[in-house]
Scaffold this motif. Structure first.
Motif, PDB file in Angstrom:
ATOM      1  N   VAL A   1       0.837  -1.203   0.000  1.00  0.00           N
ATOM      2  CA  VAL A   1       0.000   0.000   0.000  1.00  0.00           C
ATOM      3  C   VAL A   1       0.871   1.252   0.000  1.00  0.00           C
TER       4      VAL A   1
ATOM      5  N   ALA B 256       2.168   1.854  -3.427  1.00  0.00           N
ATOM      6  CA  ALA B 256       1.123   2.433  -4.274  1.00  0.00           C
ATOM      7  C   ALA B 256       0.943   3.915  -3.983  1.00  0.00           C
ATOM      8  N   ARG B 257       0.953   4.261  -2.703  1.00  0.00           N
ATOM      9  CA  ARG B 257       0.768   5.661  -2.322  1.00  0.00           C
ATOM     10  C   ARG B 257       1.917   6.521  -2.831  1.00  0.00           C
TER      11      ARG B 257
ATOM     12  N   ILE C 190      -4.946  -0.928  -7.320  1.00  0.00           N
ATOM     13  CA  ILE C 190      -4.068  -2.078  -7.071  1.00  0.00           C
ATOM     14  C   ILE C 190      -4.772  -3.333  -7.562  1.00  0.00           C
TER      15      ILE C 190
ATOM     16  N   ILE D  43      -6.462  -0.972   1.388  1.00  0.00           N
ATOM     17  CA  ILE D  43      -6.366  -0.258   0.114  1.00  0.00           C
ATOM     18  C   ILE D  43      -7.484   0.770  -0.001  1.00  0.00           C
TER      19      ILE D  43
ATOM     20  N   ILE E 135      -7.407   4.234  -2.471  1.00  0.00           N
ATOM     21  CA  ILE E 135      -6.959   3.588  -3.692  1.00  0.00           C
ATOM     22  C   ILE E 135      -7.995   2.541  -4.081  1.00  0.00           C
TER      23      ILE E 135
ATOM     24  N   PHE F 134      -9.398  -0.955  -5.277  1.00  0.00           N
ATOM     25  CA  PHE F 134      -8.979  -2.351  -5.259  1.00  0.00           C
ATOM     26  C   PHE F 134      -9.643  -3.065  -6.425  1.00  0.00           C
TER      27      PHE F 134
END
Length: 668
Positions: free
Chosen positions: A67, A70-71, A78, A95, A100, A102
């Motif tokens: 995570v 991703a951030r 994701i 997530i 974000i 999922f």
């Protein structure tokens, strides 16, 4: 649609998701462990972030690190792939909490289905047929044993969280139950982080048929027909196909309706698979729901003409399903097999090592190859040893099987051992060809598929020799061309000798059989002694790429041939035959020290349990250690009765292949 997508996985599925994202104009972010720094999914993505050590627990199972990657990378979504965290509701929730998207169902839906026990109870309440069993939270061994007695034998112990055949045992008596339970819980805890199990009646000789479902966030849910996955070994799918050769149109419709009913019961969104077991009479029972994309999803894609990853991304972005149920088409027949680094002759023991040679078929409208490695990559001990998925499609099942045989014939792997020869025998096996296989067939009759190969025969031996000679002559010509005197007869090395025709000694070994062949001649015309009672005459041998044509005693033949530094493989329509090329004067000596006093690691891995102690008296076959390697558990047993002399490993320790772990006192 998202601008940037992170793939929380590795290998083949990460590469496959990246391909679709790139086609849609979405930038991709990969994550990788220390063992995967040079992996193909890392090289294929637009950017890649490290997430920890080589073990899955230290990298691909670290939701917080993924995570954060991703951030920091600015990914708007994701995709979890399959395995690892793909069915972990806590991960999906983290997530969503990070803002974000999922690419999968909601955490709430996943929690309802992430536990096999909870999913079974939910389906039973919704009216979907289920197998009788126990799904309760009481996990004390004595309580589970009581429930097992109530259900009756045989029964199956299954990990409540996870899939892929991990954490599953069939038990046929009360005496077998507790050892099987302990092993199942240990394997489940290692693979999925949770060791809860459920029990259910074991249905004898069932078919395994799964229905691909898809839902969106607007209340639309459809199914994309079935895949049959009945060809299994120890609950690991070996061959998947669509449509099923077993289903009637009526049964297909009933199962599709049941799958949609199951998905609607939990407001399912995105891709999922409802798995059923079907008894010989056609009665079907809910088995589990996988809240992710399945490994075998390309089979559905080939018969429907759809890209399921694209559908996943569009649904995750809030779009509606692209098709209604009546618009789904099923055209032709598709079959998938998986190429693994494993040794079928040693109980399918996973293999590891560098892929010195990797040849896969050329993709076409009929052949699809999904791979996560290329030649020169290394299959590591830390992850599943799959090399590639091979998927074929044609108008009907017989044509698809013919395509698959041809595609497998075009595969070549050197380095770690592989299951290619096993798959080639499998797709010619009568039970498979006739579509009559059930989930336990291979475990009951594996010897029929792995039957010892027939003697190689004169034509195959002649082909192997001719391919080797042509290969060596071509190499000698290249060496001569690069030498200071390229026209010197001494540089050509064609076997010529003053006063007589020179002979070359070839030593080929096949399944322990040593063949000494004396070859004279050059340029594709040879006389071969040692292949039979009479010398063989080889004429007109030509090797173009992997196509070998030759005449043996006047009769013409066409085969495939693959030659490298240590082996030669020839392939006719009946299958492949691999020969090891030995130095001309090397003789194999037996192991003078025996081996019955030592227990060695069959491959690199981690010791998870040590039951042996120095001085202990053990019986033949008694468990001494348990190892974990490539997501499977290996039990090492005493080779004979005796007394333990030394224990050279401890629980948690990583050991190399062939390392001696336990020794026994010498016999008198």
């Amino acid at each position: 649609m998202f601008d940037k997508l992170l793939i929380a996985n590795r290998g083949e599925i990460a590469c496959r998701v990246i391909r679709t994202a790139r086609r849609l104009g979405i930038a991709t972010v990969a994550v990788f462990s220390e063992a995967d720094a040079d992996a193909q999914h890392v090289r294929l993505a637009d950017e890649a972030w490290p997430v920890g050590g080589p073990r899955p627990q230290d990298s691909y199972l670290r939701g917080d690190a993924i995570v954060e990657a991703a951030r920091r990378s600015g990914a708007g979504a994701i995709h979890p792939g399959y395995g690892f965290l793909s069915e972990n509701a806590d991960f999906a929730e983290a997530i969503e909490a990070a803002g974000i998207a999922f690419v999968g169902p909601s955490a709430a839906s996943m929690r309802k289905m992430g536990s096999k026990a909870g999913a079974k109870e939910l389906m039973q309440a919704a009216g979907v047929p289920v197998v009788p069993g126990y799904t309760g939270t009481e996990q004390a061994p004595d309580a589970l044993l009581r429930e097992a007695g109530r259900i009756g034998w045989p029964l199956m112990i299954k990990a409540a969280h996870g899939g892929g055949g991990k954490g599953m045992r069939v038990v046929r008596s009360a005496e077998q139950f507790l050892p099987a339970l302990e092993s199942c819980q240990r394997e489940a805890g290692s693979a999925f982080g949770r060791d809860r199990v459920l029990l259910e009646r074991y249905i004898e000789r069932p078919r395994h048929i799964e229905i691909q479902v898809f839902g969106d966030r607007h209340g639309n849910i459809i199914h994309l027909n079935e895949r049959e996955c009945s060809a299994q070994r120890r609950y690991q799918k070996v061959l998947e196909e669509s449509p099923s050769p077993f289903l009637t149109p009526q049964l297909r419709a009933r199962m599709g309706e049941a799958a949609v009913l199951a998905a609607r019961a939990i407001d399912y969104a995105n891709a999922g698979t409802v798995e059923f077991i079907v008894d010989p009479g056609g009665e079907f029972y809910f088995m589990e729901i996988n809240t992710r994309l399945q490994v075998e999803h390309p089979v559905t894609e080939m018969v429907t003409g759809l890209d399921l990853v694209e559908w996943q991304l569009r649904v995750a972005a809030g779009e509606t399903l692209p098709l209604a149920q009546d618009d789904v088409r099923q055209q032709g027949h598709a079959i998938e097999v998986r190429l693994y680094a494993e040794d079928p002759d040693a109980g399918f023991l996973p293999a590891s090592g560098r892929l010195q040679r990797l040849r896969l078929p050329q993709p076409s409208a009929h052949v699809r190859v999904d791979a996560g490695v290329v030649e020169g990559d290394t299959v590591t001990i830390f992850y599943d040893p799959m090399i590639a998925k091979l998927i074929v499609h044609d108008l009907d099942r017989p044509r698809a099987l013919a395509r698959l045989r041809e595609a497998l014939a075009g595969c070549a792997i050197a380095g770690p051992k592989s299951n290619i020869a096993f798959l080639e025998r499998l797709v010619r096996h009568p039970e498979v060809v006739e579509g009559r296989i059930d989930t336990g067939y291979l475990d009951r009759h594996l010897d029929r598929v792995l039957a010892p190969p027939a003697p190689p025969g004169e034509v195959r031996v002649a082909a192997a020799a001719a391919a080797t000679l042509l290969h060596e002559e071509a190499r000698a010509r290249r060496g001569a061309a690069a030498s200071p005197e390229p026209d010197s007869p001494w540089a050509i090395a064609d076997g010529w000798r003053l006063g007589h025709a020179g002979e070359r000694l070839l030593v080929l070994q096949q399944d322990g059989r040593r063949l000494e062949l004396h070859a004279s001649g050059t340029g594709g015309d040879y006389r071969l002694r040692g292949a039979g009672t009479e010398p063989l005459r080889i004429e007109g041998a030509r090797l173009r790429g992997e196509s070998l044509s030759l005449r043996v005693d006047g009769r013409s033949h066409l085969l495939r041939a693959q030659v490298d530094g240590g082996s030669v493989t020839v392939h006719d329509r009946a299958g492949r035959l691999a020969f090891e090329r030995l130095p001309a004067f090397r003789f194999e000596a037996g192991d003078a020290a025996g081996g019955s006093d030592r227990v060695a690691a069959p491959m690199p891995g981690r010791v998870v349990l040590v039951e042996a102690t120095p001085g202990a008296v053990v019986a033949e076959g008694q468990t001494l250690l348990v190892m974990e390697a490539m997501k499977m558990e290996l039990t090492l047993r005493a080779p004979r009765a005796g007394t333990v002399a030394e224990v050279r490993a401890s629980a948690g320790e990583f050991v190399e292949g062939d390392a001696v772990l336990v020794t026994l006192e010498p016999e008198d």
